[in-house]
Write a protein that holds these residues in place. Structure first.
Motif, PDB file in Angstrom:
ATOM      1  N   GLY A  95       0.837  -1.027   0.134  1.00 46.78           N
ATOM      2  CA  GLY A  95       0.080   0.045  -0.009  1.00 46.78           C
ATOM      3  C   GLY A  95       0.728   1.217  -0.087  1.00 46.78           C
ATOM      4  O   GLY A  95       2.024   1.328  -0.134  1.00 46.78           O
ATOM      5  N   HIS A  96       0.026   2.257   0.055  1.00 46.97           N
ATOM      6  CA  HIS A  96       0.874   3.877   0.167  1.00 46.97           C
ATOM      7  C   HIS A  96       1.581   3.664   1.543  1.00 46.97           C
ATOM      8  O   HIS A  96       1.039   3.529   2.699  1.00 46.97           O
ATOM      9  N   LEU A  97       2.701   4.178   1.655  1.00 50.33           N
ATOM     10  CA  LEU A  97       3.642   4.476   2.605  1.00 50.33           C
ATOM     11  C   LEU A  97       4.340   5.787   2.520  1.00 50.33           C
ATOM     12  O   LEU A  97       5.253   5.968   1.484  1.00 50.33           O
ATOM     13  N   THR A  98       4.227   6.608   3.604  1.00 49.53           N
ATOM     14  CA  THR A  98       4.627   7.916   3.611  1.00 49.53           C
ATOM     15  C   THR A  98       5.398   8.205   5.041  1.00 49.53           C
ATOM     16  O   THR A  98       4.826   7.885   5.889  1.00 49.53           O
ATOM     17  N   MET A  99       6.729   8.865   4.721  1.00 45.99           N
ATOM     18  CA  MET A  99       7.312   9.037   5.809  1.00 45.99           C
ATOM     19  C   MET A  99       7.300  10.620   5.704  1.00 45.99           C
ATOM     20  O   MET A  99       7.706  11.055   4.779  1.00 45.99           O
ATOM     21  N   ILE A 100       7.276  11.358   7.303  1.00 44.57           N
ATOM     22  CA  ILE A 100       7.180  12.512   7.176  1.00 44.57           C
ATOM     23  C   ILE A 100       8.215  12.916   8.399  1.00 44.57           C
ATOM     24  O   ILE A 100       8.154  12.797   9.492  1.00 44.57           O
ATOM     25  N   ILE A 111       8.525   4.527  -1.201  1.00 41.85           N
ATOM     26  CA  ILE A 111       8.404   5.154   0.112  1.00 41.85           C
ATOM     27  C   ILE A 111       8.666   6.358  -0.104  1.00 41.85           C
ATOM     28  O   ILE A 111       9.347   7.154  -0.452  1.00 41.85           O
ATOM     29  N   ASP A 112       7.414   7.089   0.001  1.00 43.26           N
ATOM     30  CA  ASP A 112       7.178   8.618  -0.152  1.00 43.26           C
ATOM     31  C   ASP A 112       7.891   9.301   1.271  1.00 43.26           C
ATOM     32  O   ASP A 112       7.180   9.322   2.174  1.00 43.26           O
ATOM     33  N   ILE A 113       9.035   9.759   0.820  1.00 39.40           N
ATOM     34  CA  ILE A 113       9.575  10.503   2.230  1.00 39.40           C
ATOM     35  C   ILE A 113       9.569  11.950   1.973  1.00 39.40           C
ATOM     36  O   ILE A 113      10.007  12.640   1.071  1.00 39.40           O
ATOM     37  N   VAL A 114       8.772  12.812   2.839  1.00 37.88           N
ATOM     38  CA  VAL A 114       8.785  14.035   3.041  1.00 37.88           C
ATOM     39  C   VAL A 114       9.674  14.660   3.960  1.00 37.88           C
ATOM     40  O   VAL A 114       9.473  14.518   5.118  1.00 37.88           O
ATOM     41  N   LEU A 115      10.547  15.524   3.715  1.00 40.38           N
ATOM     42  CA  LEU A 115      11.578  16.027   4.826  1.00 40.38           C
ATOM     43  C   LEU A 115      11.227  17.541   4.852  1.00 40.38           C
ATOM     44  O   LEU A 115      10.926  18.081   4.178  1.00 40.38           O
ATOM     45  N   GLY A 116      11.981  17.941   6.058  1.00 36.28           N
ATOM     46  CA  GLY A 116      11.899  19.351   6.368  1.00 36.28           C
ATOM     47  C   GLY A 116      10.384  19.776   6.748  1.00 36.28           C
ATOM     48  O   GLY A 116      10.076  20.998   6.507  1.00 36.28           O
ATOM     49  N   THR A 117       9.709  18.870   7.033  1.00 39.21           N
ATOM     50  CA  THR A 117       8.223  19.016   7.355  1.00 39.21           C
ATOM     51  C   THR A 117       7.674  18.783   8.840  1.00 39.21           C
ATOM     52  O   THR A 117       8.007  17.609   8.989  1.00 39.21           O
ATOM     53  N   ARG A 118       6.930  19.604   9.449  1.00 37.43           N
ATOM     54  CA  ARG A 118       6.518  19.339  10.611  1.00 37.43           C
ATOM     55  C   ARG A 118       5.117  19.162  10.680  1.00 37.43           C
ATOM     56  O   ARG A 118       4.447  19.920  10.239  1.00 37.43           O
ATOM     57  N   VAL A 119       4.741  18.149  11.063  1.00 32.78           N
ATOM     58  CA  VAL A 119       3.219  17.763  11.365  1.00 32.78           C
ATOM     59  C   VAL A 119       2.535  18.476  12.462  1.00 32.78           C
ATOM     60  O   VAL A 119       3.093  18.354  13.581  1.00 32.78           O
ATOM     61  N   THR A 120       1.614  19.255  12.224  1.00 35.05           N
ATOM     62  CA  THR A 120       1.149  20.056  13.233  1.00 35.05           C
ATOM     63  C   THR A 120      -0.278  19.688  13.896  1.00 35.05           C
ATOM     64  O   THR A 120      -0.452  20.083  15.093  1.00 35.05           O
ATOM     65  N   ARG A 121      -0.949  18.550  13.355  1.00 36.60           N
ATOM     66  CA  ARG A 121      -1.927  18.387  13.738  1.00 36.60           C
ATOM     67  C   ARG A 121      -2.459  16.701  13.540  1.00 36.60           C
ATOM     68  O   ARG A 121      -2.263  16.657  12.376  1.00 36.60           O
TER      69      ARG A 121
END
Length: 403
Positions: free
Chosen positions: A27-32, A72-82
């Motif tokens: 399935g879809h797999l994302t790292m933030i 693996i979709d990796i999103v860097l330099g990003t802060r999850v806020t909620r």
């Protein structure tokens, strides 16, 4: 399960993602991750990276191509806020991402010096991220004056690097001795002598009153009435689990994000791993700040998401490198009532064995891998030697009977 989101791109998050793909998750797999760098090793930061022996690229757990090849979709330099529990979404940078399962691998953050202590001055550093190390590296010049606040493992490892680079180093520890919370007097004595032999000034039972300076730190007033002139400061006074995101979402917090034996939080769709998570252990609950724990919990979560019901059973082990000494630790020594110090087969080697009610609970080995591996094997198997047998130097470890 079509969508898995991992918040945190450190060791725990990386382990979860790679285990999922290796075991067949399609399935879809994302790292933030909130740092700009690809997932990297933290232990070398205060050692080989700071000394210049390890290049930045070698810190990375895998190159970008690995994430591309494994989808693996990796999103860097990003802060999850909620986190919105009802809609099962995470929010960041004005965007939202849905999940079927969410993994929180938010790690820990250094305790900061208070403003009243001069914590607002420039020239004060913390040992946690790549950017932290990059910011302090230029200060490590021969004959520069460094004050390290805190005599735990991070402080001692940093002192070893500084002293080896010709930096005039002072450690200030508020507790009666270095390693007060984590090791015995014998281990503290070993490392105190090691650091003093390398020119490090260790001041125990001494509090920092205030750092001085107008904009940049230039000195420190200590509780014993002395004033030190310094060029820069590194504070190693512990870390705190990063729980704000989970707390604001309404998840249970207990010295970290509270999880069960499957690393599941109070929300059945959300898991937590690594430094940020507290989990059942023995008759209580603990939180472990270690790479092995982050890897093992990440693996457990991946397995659970793929159908496993195996409970996480922690087998704590740690290490620390200082000068030419490798310290290896197995088990947790909290609650010990007796120790045995056993000399190694070579000079400047020893092991410290911790017992409670006659049962072995932990071992610390300094340049003594044989003692470490033997002790670890016994502890992991729930076996114990008699303290008297460990104390008998004529009794080889391989011949000791355990039960």
């Amino acid at each position: 399960m079509e969508k898995i989101v991992i918040v945190g791109a450190g060791q725990a998050g990386f382990s979860t993602a790679t285990r999922l793909r290796a075991n067949g998750y399609k399935g879809h797999l994302t790292m933030i991750g909130d740092e700009a760098d690809l997932p990297y090793q933290r232990p070398p930061l205060s050692k080989k990276y700071l000394t210049g022996e390890m290049e930045r690229s070698r810190l990375h757990l895998r190159p970008q191509a690995f994430f591309d090849e494994n989808d693996i979709d990796i999103v860097l330099g990003t802060r999850v806020t909620r986190i919105a529990l009802q809609s099962k979404t995470v929010h960041f940078d004005g965007e939202s991402l849905e999940y079927d399962a969410l993994v929180l691998a938010t790690g820990s953050t250094p305790r900061k010096l208070e403003a009243a202590q001069g914590g607002y001055l420039s020239g004060i550093h913390y040992m946690r991220t790549l950017s932290d190390i990059d910011a302090m590296e230029a200060a490590f010049k021969k004959d520069a004056r460094l004050l390290i606040i805190g005599g735990g493992y991070i402080g001692l490892e940093t002192a070893a690097v500084a002293a080896s680079r010709g930096v005039k180093t002072t450690i200030v520890e508020a507790a009666p001795r270095i390693l007060q919370r984590v090791a015995s007097d014998a281990t503290a004595d070993f490392f105190r002598q090691l650091h003093k032999a390398h020119g490090v000034d260790i001041r125990e039972n001494t509090q920092l009153i205030k750092l001085t300076g107008t904009n940049h730190v230039n000195g420190a007033d200590l509780g014993d009435g002395t004033h030190l002139e310094v060029d820069f400061v590194i504070a190693g006074i512990g870390v705190l689990p990063v729980t704000s995101l989970a707390d604001e979402a309404g998840l249970e917090i207990e010295n970290g994000i509270k999880v069960d034996g499957l690393c599941r939080t109070s929300d059945q769709h959300i898991f937590a791993a690594g430094d940020c998570a507290s989990f059942p252990y023995a008759d209580g609950r603990i939180r472990l700040e270690s790479v092995p724990n982050a890897i093992d919990q990440g693996n457990i979560i991946a397995d659970v998401l793929l159908g496993s019901k195996d409970i996480y059973v922690a087998k704590p082990w740690f290490w620390s490198d200082q000068y030419d000494v490798k310290l290896q630790i197995s088990g947790l020594n909290s609650g010990y009532d007796h120790i045995v110090v056993r000399a190694g087969e070579k000079p400047n080697t020893q092991s410290v064995w911790y017992f409670t009610q006659g049962r072995l609970i932990a071992v610390e080995a300094m340049n003594d891998p044989k003692a470490y591996m033997t002790g670890k094997r016994w502890i992991d198997a729930g076996k114990s030697p008699r303290p008297a047998d460990i104390a008998d130097q004529t009794y080889p470890l391989r011949d000791i009977v355990v039960q």
